[in-house]
Design a protein around this motif. Structure first.
Motif, PDB file in Angstrom:
ATOM      1  N   ILE A  28       7.079 -42.638  32.397  1.00 54.51           N
ATOM      2  CA  ILE A  28       8.437 -43.036  32.775  1.00 54.51           C
ATOM      3  C   ILE A  28       8.807 -42.414  34.114  1.00 54.51           C
ATOM      4  O   ILE A  28       9.381 -43.083  34.986  1.00 54.51           O
ATOM      5  CB  ILE A  28       9.448 -42.659  31.671  1.00 54.51           C
ATOM      6  N   LYS A  32       9.602 -44.614  37.283  1.00 54.97           N
ATOM      7  CA  LYS A  32      10.958 -44.463  37.830  1.00 54.97           C
ATOM      8  C   LYS A  32      10.908 -44.216  39.342  1.00 54.97           C
ATOM      9  O   LYS A  32      11.754 -44.685  40.087  1.00 54.97           O
ATOM     10  CB  LYS A  32      11.671 -43.306  37.127  1.00 54.97           C
ATOM     11  N   PHE A  41      16.744 -50.610  35.469  1.00 58.12           N
ATOM     12  CA  PHE A  41      15.867 -51.027  34.387  1.00 58.12           C
ATOM     13  C   PHE A  41      14.450 -51.222  34.900  1.00 58.12           C
ATOM     14  O   PHE A  41      14.230 -51.544  36.057  1.00 58.12           O
ATOM     15  CB  PHE A  41      16.357 -52.339  33.758  1.00 58.12           C
ATOM     16  N   LYS A  47       6.891 -51.890  32.395  1.00 54.88           N
ATOM     17  CA  LYS A  47       6.816 -51.697  30.942  1.00 54.88           C
ATOM     18  C   LYS A  47       5.363 -51.835  30.480  1.00 54.88           C
ATOM     19  O   LYS A  47       4.879 -51.037  29.676  1.00 54.88           O
ATOM     20  CB  LYS A  47       7.689 -52.716  30.220  1.00 54.88           C
ATOM     21  N   TRP A  64       6.182 -52.408  23.898  1.00 54.29           N
ATOM     22  CA  TRP A  64       7.225 -51.738  24.654  1.00 54.29           C
ATOM     23  C   TRP A  64       8.343 -51.288  23.703  1.00 54.29           C
ATOM     24  O   TRP A  64       8.961 -50.254  23.902  1.00 54.29           O
ATOM     25  CB  TRP A  64       7.781 -52.642  25.755  1.00 54.29           C
ATOM     26  N   LYS A  65       8.549 -52.053  22.653  1.00 52.96           N
ATOM     27  CA  LYS A  65       9.593 -51.711  21.677  1.00 52.96           C
ATOM     28  C   LYS A  65       9.341 -50.320  21.073  1.00 52.96           C
ATOM     29  O   LYS A  65      10.284 -49.545  20.891  1.00 52.96           O
ATOM     30  CB  LYS A  65       9.641 -52.775  20.586  1.00 52.96           C
ATOM     31  N   LYS A  68      10.104 -47.756  23.889  1.00 52.77           N
ATOM     32  CA  LYS A  68      11.542 -47.732  24.160  1.00 52.77           C
ATOM     33  C   LYS A  68      12.298 -47.037  23.032  1.00 52.77           C
ATOM     34  O   LYS A  68      13.236 -46.276  23.280  1.00 52.77           O
ATOM     35  CB  LYS A  68      12.054 -49.173  24.343  1.00 52.77           C
ATOM     36  N   ASN A  69      11.882 -47.260  21.801  1.00 52.94           N
ATOM     37  CA  ASN A  69      12.525 -46.605  20.671  1.00 52.94           C
ATOM     38  C   ASN A  69      12.371 -45.080  20.766  1.00 52.94           C
ATOM     39  O   ASN A  69      13.334 -44.334  20.555  1.00 52.94           O
ATOM     40  CB  ASN A  69      11.934 -47.126  19.358  1.00 52.94           C
ATOM     41  N   TRP A  71      11.799 -43.340  23.499  1.00 49.84           N
ATOM     42  CA  TRP A  71      12.562 -42.912  24.669  1.00 49.84           C
ATOM     43  C   TRP A  71      14.049 -42.846  24.329  1.00 49.84           C
ATOM     44  O   TRP A  71      14.732 -41.888  24.683  1.00 49.84           O
ATOM     45  CB  TRP A  71      12.276 -43.877  25.811  1.00 49.84           C
ATOM     46  N   ASP A  72      14.559 -43.842  23.632  1.00 53.37           N
ATOM     47  CA  ASP A  72      15.975 -43.845  23.235  1.00 53.37           C
ATOM     48  C   ASP A  72      16.306 -42.660  22.330  1.00 53.37           C
ATOM     49  O   ASP A  72      17.366 -42.041  22.471  1.00 53.37           O
ATOM     50  CB  ASP A  72      16.351 -45.149  22.531  1.00 53.37           C
ATOM     51  N   LYS A  75      16.446 -39.599  24.453  1.00 49.19           N
ATOM     52  CA  LYS A  75      17.671 -39.607  25.249  1.00 49.19           C
ATOM     53  C   LYS A  75      18.868 -39.176  24.405  1.00 49.19           C
ATOM     54  O   LYS A  75      19.726 -38.429  24.875  1.00 49.19           O
ATOM     55  CB  LYS A  75      17.915 -41.003  25.825  1.00 49.19           C
TER      56      LYS A  75
END
Length: 111
Positions: A28, A32, A41, A47, A64-65, A68-69, A71-72, A75
């Motif tokens: 990431i 980034k 995004f 991704k 990616w899901k 992303k999960n 990472w969320d 966060k």
């Protein structure tokens, strides 16, 4: 419409190790740094780069899901940490990710 293979990948549960989480965060950070300044995004290719790196390094097919999960969730804990670093709900494993999360979200919190 998702293919059967994509649906199968998304339905598989991924158990994240510390090494996998550090690799995700490092990917990431790298993506980034190269993404468009005005775009907050990731694009599809970025991704795919993140998921491909995880697949190659750990031999686990994921979507990616899944990334992303994870990472969320990190966060969410990072937000709790920034509000109260002594929060007892953070758990001990979380603290090893703070430096990488600072690198990802530092600009946001220091603004």
């Amino acid at each position: 419409m998702a293919s059967n293979q994509e649906e199968s990948q998304e339905n598989n549960k991924v158990t994240w190790t510390n090494e996998m989480t550090h690799t995700l965060l490092q990917c990431i950070i790298v993506e980034k740094q190269i993404k468009d300044e005005g775009n907050r995004f990731f694009n599809l290719s970025q991704k795919e780069n993140i998921v491909k790196k995880l697949d190659e390094q750990f031999g686990i097919e994921m979507s990616w899901k899944h990334a992303k999960n994870r990472w969320d969730n990190l966060k969410k804990f990072y937000n709790m940490y920034k509000i109260n670093p002594e929060n007892p709900h953070l758990g001990t494993n979380f603290f090893e990710y703070v430096a990488q999360l600072d690198e990802i979200y530092g600009d946001y919190y220091n603004a």
